[in-house]
Design a protein around this motif. Sequence first.
Motif, PDB file in Angstrom:
ATOM      1  N   SER A  15       0.713  -0.883   0.191  1.00 42.15           N
ATOM      2  CA  SER A  15      -0.322   0.320   0.679  1.00 42.15           C
ATOM      3  C   SER A  15       1.180   1.055  -0.051  1.00 42.15           C
ATOM      4  O   SER A  15       1.680   1.409   0.401  1.00 42.15           O
ATOM      5  N   LEU A  16       1.092   2.106  -1.048  1.00 41.72           N
ATOM      6  CA  LEU A  16       1.425   3.652  -0.905  1.00 41.72           C
ATOM      7  C   LEU A  16       1.435   4.627   1.006  1.00 41.72           C
ATOM      8  O   LEU A  16      -0.346   4.590   0.568  1.00 41.72           O
ATOM      9  N   ALA A  17       1.956   4.498   1.265  1.00 40.68           N
ATOM     10  CA  ALA A  17       2.410   5.217   2.545  1.00 40.68           C
ATOM     11  C   ALA A  17       2.462   6.796   2.562  1.00 40.68           C
ATOM     12  O   ALA A  17       1.876   7.584   2.983  1.00 40.68           O
ATOM     13  N   TYR A  18       3.640   7.047   1.299  1.00 37.13           N
ATOM     14  CA  TYR A  18       3.893   8.451   1.164  1.00 37.13           C
ATOM     15  C   TYR A  18       3.973   8.412   0.378  1.00 37.13           C
ATOM     16  O   TYR A  18       4.692   7.665  -0.537  1.00 37.13           O
ATOM     17  N   GLU A  19       3.960   9.948  -0.967  1.00 40.78           N
ATOM     18  CA  GLU A  19       4.325  10.386  -1.987  1.00 40.78           C
ATOM     19  C   GLU A  19       4.685  11.446  -1.951  1.00 40.78           C
ATOM     20  O   GLU A  19       4.036  12.544  -1.606  1.00 40.78           O
ATOM     21  N   ASP A  20       5.819  12.474  -2.217  1.00 44.01           N
ATOM     22  CA  ASP A  20       5.734  13.834  -2.841  1.00 44.01           C
ATOM     23  C   ASP A  20       7.137  13.222  -3.998  1.00 44.01           C
ATOM     24  O   ASP A  20       8.350  13.193  -3.808  1.00 44.01           O
ATOM     25  N   GLY A  21       6.548  13.743  -5.497  1.00 43.95           N
ATOM     26  CA  GLY A  21       7.019  13.890  -6.379  1.00 43.95           C
ATOM     27  C   GLY A  21       7.276  12.848  -6.866  1.00 43.95           C
ATOM     28  O   GLY A  21       6.648  11.928  -7.025  1.00 43.95           O
ATOM     29  N   ASP A  22       8.411  12.328  -7.495  1.00 45.71           N
ATOM     30  CA  ASP A  22       9.433  11.324  -7.392  1.00 45.71           C
ATOM     31  C   ASP A  22       9.538  10.119  -6.318  1.00 45.71           C
ATOM     32  O   ASP A  22      10.062   9.065  -6.868  1.00 45.71           O
ATOM     33  N   MET A  23       9.854  10.524  -5.240  1.00 44.92           N
ATOM     34  CA  MET A  23       9.335   9.511  -4.161  1.00 44.92           C
ATOM     35  C   MET A  23       8.285   9.360  -2.870  1.00 44.92           C
ATOM     36  O   MET A  23       7.387   9.737  -3.249  1.00 44.92           O
ATOM     37  N   LYS A  24       8.141   7.561  -3.806  1.00 43.55           N
ATOM     38  CA  LYS A  24       7.209   7.041  -3.386  1.00 43.55           C
ATOM     39  C   LYS A  24       7.891   5.864  -1.961  1.00 43.55           C
ATOM     40  O   LYS A  24       8.641   5.537  -2.222  1.00 43.55           O
ATOM     41  N   VAL A  25       6.620   5.750  -0.775  1.00 50.17           N
ATOM     42  CA  VAL A  25       7.039   4.548   0.109  1.00 50.17           C
ATOM     43  C   VAL A  25       5.823   4.088   0.128  1.00 50.17           C
ATOM     44  O   VAL A  25       4.527   3.537   0.595  1.00 50.17           O
ATOM     45  N   TYR A  26       6.117   2.909  -0.076  1.00 48.56           N
ATOM     46  CA  TYR A  26       4.969   1.123   0.229  1.00 48.56           C
ATOM     47  C   TYR A  26       5.024   1.037   1.309  1.00 48.56           C
ATOM     48  O   TYR A  26       6.561   0.841   1.683  1.00 48.56           O
ATOM     49  N   ARG A  27       4.165   0.267   1.968  1.00 49.14           N
ATOM     50  CA  ARG A  27       4.309  -0.402   3.213  1.00 49.14           C
ATOM     51  C   ARG A  27       2.951  -2.078   2.443  1.00 49.14           C
ATOM     52  O   ARG A  27       2.509  -1.623   2.188  1.00 49.14           O
ATOM     53  N   ARG A  28       3.854  -2.713   3.635  1.00 46.51           N
ATOM     54  CA  ARG A  28       3.372  -3.862   3.581  1.00 46.51           C
ATOM     55  C   ARG A  28       3.226  -4.523   5.537  1.00 46.51           C
ATOM     56  O   ARG A  28       4.258  -4.592   5.102  1.00 46.51           O
ATOM     57  N   ASP A  29       2.069  -4.841   6.102  1.00 43.87           N
ATOM     58  CA  ASP A  29       1.739  -4.583   7.299  1.00 43.87           C
ATOM     59  C   ASP A  29       1.823  -6.056   7.771  1.00 43.87           C
ATOM     60  O   ASP A  29       1.451  -6.491   6.850  1.00 43.87           O
ATOM     61  N   TYR A  30       2.588  -6.123   8.631  1.00 44.19           N
ATOM     62  CA  TYR A  30       2.968  -7.193   9.188  1.00 44.19           C
ATOM     63  C   TYR A  30       3.298  -7.149  10.731  1.00 44.19           C
ATOM     64  O   TYR A  30       4.217  -5.692  11.255  1.00 44.19           O
ATOM     65  N   GLU A  31       2.590  -7.750  11.486  1.00 47.04           N
ATOM     66  CA  GLU A  31       2.808  -7.717  13.319  1.00 47.04           C
ATOM     67  C   GLU A  31       3.724  -9.216  13.739  1.00 47.04           C
ATOM     68  O   GLU A  31       2.741  -9.981  12.920  1.00 47.04           O
ATOM     69  N   ASP A  32       3.842  -9.052  14.427  1.00 48.87           N
ATOM     70  CA  ASP A  32       4.765 -10.185  14.959  1.00 48.87           C
ATOM     71  C   ASP A  32       4.883  -9.571  16.422  1.00 48.87           C
ATOM     72  O   ASP A  32       5.341  -9.070  16.985  1.00 48.87           O
ATOM     73  N   GLY A  33       3.333 -10.594  17.222  1.00 52.38           N
ATOM     74  CA  GLY A  33       3.373 -10.716  18.912  1.00 52.38           C
ATOM     75  C   GLY A  33       3.362  -9.111  19.282  1.00 52.38           C
ATOM     76  O   GLY A  33       2.577  -8.525  20.108  1.00 52.38           O
ATOM     77  N   GLY A  34       2.239  -8.682  18.037  1.00 57.94           N
ATOM     78  CA  GLY A  34       1.727  -6.982  18.673  1.00 57.94           C
ATOM     79  C   GLY A  34       2.830  -6.584  18.363  1.00 57.94           C
ATOM     80  O   GLY A  34       2.380  -5.207  18.059  1.00 57.94           O
ATOM     81  N   ILE A  35       3.646  -6.022  17.556  1.00 66.23           N
ATOM     82  CA  ILE A  35       4.833  -5.933  17.735  1.00 66.23           C
ATOM     83  C   ILE A  35       5.287  -5.114  15.500  1.00 66.23           C
ATOM     84  O   ILE A  35       4.945  -6.096  14.852  1.00 66.23           O
ATOM     85  N   VAL A  36       4.835  -3.686  15.696  1.00 69.90           N
ATOM     86  CA  VAL A  36       4.956  -3.228  14.321  1.00 69.90           C
ATOM     87  C   VAL A  36       5.903  -3.986  13.420  1.00 69.90           C
ATOM     88  O   VAL A  36       6.765  -3.477  14.442  1.00 69.90           O
ATOM     89  N   CYS A  37       6.484  -5.065  12.766  1.00 73.58           N
ATOM     90  CA  CYS A  37       7.348  -5.165  11.623  1.00 73.58           C
ATOM     91  C   CYS A  37       7.120  -4.974   9.924  1.00 73.58           C
ATOM     92  O   CYS A  37       7.349  -5.574   9.433  1.00 73.58           O
ATOM     93  N   ASP A  38       6.954  -4.023   9.844  1.00 74.86           N
ATOM     94  CA  ASP A  38       6.036  -3.560   8.251  1.00 74.86           C
ATOM     95  C   ASP A  38       7.102  -3.647   7.229  1.00 74.86           C
ATOM     96  O   ASP A  38       8.131  -3.550   7.609  1.00 74.86           O
ATOM     97  N   PHE A  39       6.922  -4.154   6.078  1.00 73.98           N
ATOM     98  CA  PHE A  39       8.018  -4.034   5.203  1.00 73.98           C
ATOM     99  C   PHE A  39       7.849  -2.819   4.737  1.00 73.98           C
ATOM    100  O   PHE A  39       6.827  -2.469   4.366  1.00 73.98           O
ATOM    101  N   LEU A  40       8.948  -2.265   4.191  1.00 68.22           N
ATOM    102  CA  LEU A  40       9.359  -1.335   3.733  1.00 68.22           C
ATOM    103  C   LEU A  40       9.644  -0.890   1.970  1.00 68.22           C
ATOM    104  O   LEU A  40      11.051  -1.381   2.551  1.00 68.22           O
ATOM    105  N   LYS A  41       9.099  -0.166   1.700  1.00 68.21           N
ATOM    106  CA  LYS A  41       9.975  -0.679  -0.280  1.00 68.21           C
ATOM    107  C   LYS A  41       9.832   1.286  -0.614  1.00 68.21           C
ATOM    108  O   LYS A  41       8.755   1.359  -0.679  1.00 68.21           O
TER     109      LYS A  41
END
Length: 621
Positions: free
Chosen positions: A411-437
């Motif tokens: 999912s697109l988490a942030y976009e500003d011009g040519d900068m784009k940040v994508y996130r894939r939600d993932y939690e391990d034992g209630g702790i956020v361990c999201d993959f970011l690209k």
Amino acid sequence: MSGNHTPSLSDEEEDDLDCNNPPPHLPELQDTLSKWTNYLHGWQERFVVLCGGTLSYYKSEYDTAFGCRGSMSVAKASIQPHEFDDCRFDVSVNDCMYYLRAPDAETRQKWVDGLEAVKAAESGYGSESSLRKNGSMLSLSSVTSLSTTASTSSFKKARGLREKLMELETFRDIVCQQIDTLQGYFDACAGTGTTQKQAPLTNGHDQETYDSNEGLDHDADDEMDELSTTPTPATFRQVVGNPGHRRTTSDGAAVLSIANAKGVDFRGESITFQATTAGILATLQHCIDIMNKREEHWQQRLDKEVEKRKKAEDAAKSAVVNARKQAFIGGPDFEEGPHSALNEEEFYDAIEVALDRQDEEDAMKDFQGSTFVPPSELIEQEPEHRMKAEVDKCLNECFQIISESVDHKWSLAYEDGDMKVYRRDYEDGGIVCDFLKATHTVTGITAREMAHYFYDMDVRMDWETTLESFKVLEQLSDSTLIVHQIYKRMWPSSQRDTVFLSHIREIPSYDAGDREVNEVGRPWIVMNYSIEHPDAPINKFVRAVAVVSLFCQTLIEPREEGSKLNRDHISCKITYISNVNPGGWAPPSVVRAVSKREYPKFLRRVSSFCQNACKDKQIAM
């Protein structure tokens, strides 16, 4: 029976009444514990000493000769084991609070027990069980003394009890006299040999005496019936003092003659003695009834006082907790954790304030022209070392994620011009361990320059503003390092550290996959992934675990034929991937909000640093 009798006290009661007993021995403890200092430095090891009813702490065991850093009296202290942390306990007096953590639950219990023992000994206020024990063992003297300050109804009951005690004193005197009389009669019988068989009565005089005595015996029985109904000491005095009531027995002439000789009416004395003992028993029963009523009355009052005490203690604990929340903001209860006293909004606001302050400090620091120059030699193959196989494996995994296209899982988490940040939600034992690209293009620098500035530890502190310190633990090769990093603490989050292997490599063209339009040269990749190392054990910091990779490609814009290549013609496309397990615990919404804010800032910061560092240098392809 003939004298006053003082009941003996048990050993326990004598100990309670003895004012000369030596004071109890106070427990003494000393240990190295963790103490919460402030929101900036968090938990720090301190040498804590409990001695003479005073809790003191020193910076270390070797500083005890130079005076303590702080102390408090335990007598009025509140000792509170933490509800969720098995190793933590809090000690407070008014607005002075010590947050302490033991190395294990057993040590914490030892300290809590020792502090409670000192508090009980110093305050002189026993437990509820001792209060009940001492309250239920009301002696006769304590009841009569307490009754003097009681209400009017209690005074009347106490006066009735005193009257009955006076009657018992009178009964005691009467019984003593009767015992002396009967004892004298028994001594006379033993001295004259009355055990011989007595002759029958033959003459009329004796028969007449017998008949008269028999009639008197019937009168004595009637008098006994009267005495048994309402026995009082006054009635007994009338019976004992009236000569007409002295009777003779019908057991034999010899016995009568001895009794007459001694002036003793044996039957009358026996009847009187029986009536006296009956009166004593009745009066004692009356006293017992009064004592039972009084015992019940004081027990009820004791129960009420105990209940009031419980309510007061609960109210005091609640007040301490509320006051602690108001007065000790910034303590360990307000740092991150599943039981943090801060809600998610307050938690994020505090983090945001710390990040803004960090941004202000970063803005004031001007980028200086770095003297770092990327090496001229190319790094194509990793030289042999003990972790080469592991490095190659992890590098291939990172390169596969970089090469993947963004699909519906991201999912697109942030976009500003040519900068784009994508996130894939993932939690391990209630702790956020999201993959970011993230993808971004930086003008004026090459892939080689970008990768080397990101890898080199000599310039890392210049662009990584979140670091407090770092140390290279081991250098496996020119392109592979093992690094320990300690990050700045941003209250209310805990301070964190990482231990990771950092590796840089130039990717051959045949392994780089599809090339970008206008791409030239070979791409570069920098990979950091967490490992364990004996020179950096886990201690007071929260250990974060991460896999981070920066993939860089050089792009050259078309230019006029014959024109010289300059930095206006080149740019670097970066693909950044990250999978971080921050450890500890923080609200997932806060972690995602912070990452959404900080990752774009991080990419801009490192890009700006590289641009400023390379703008006056020769282009390194």
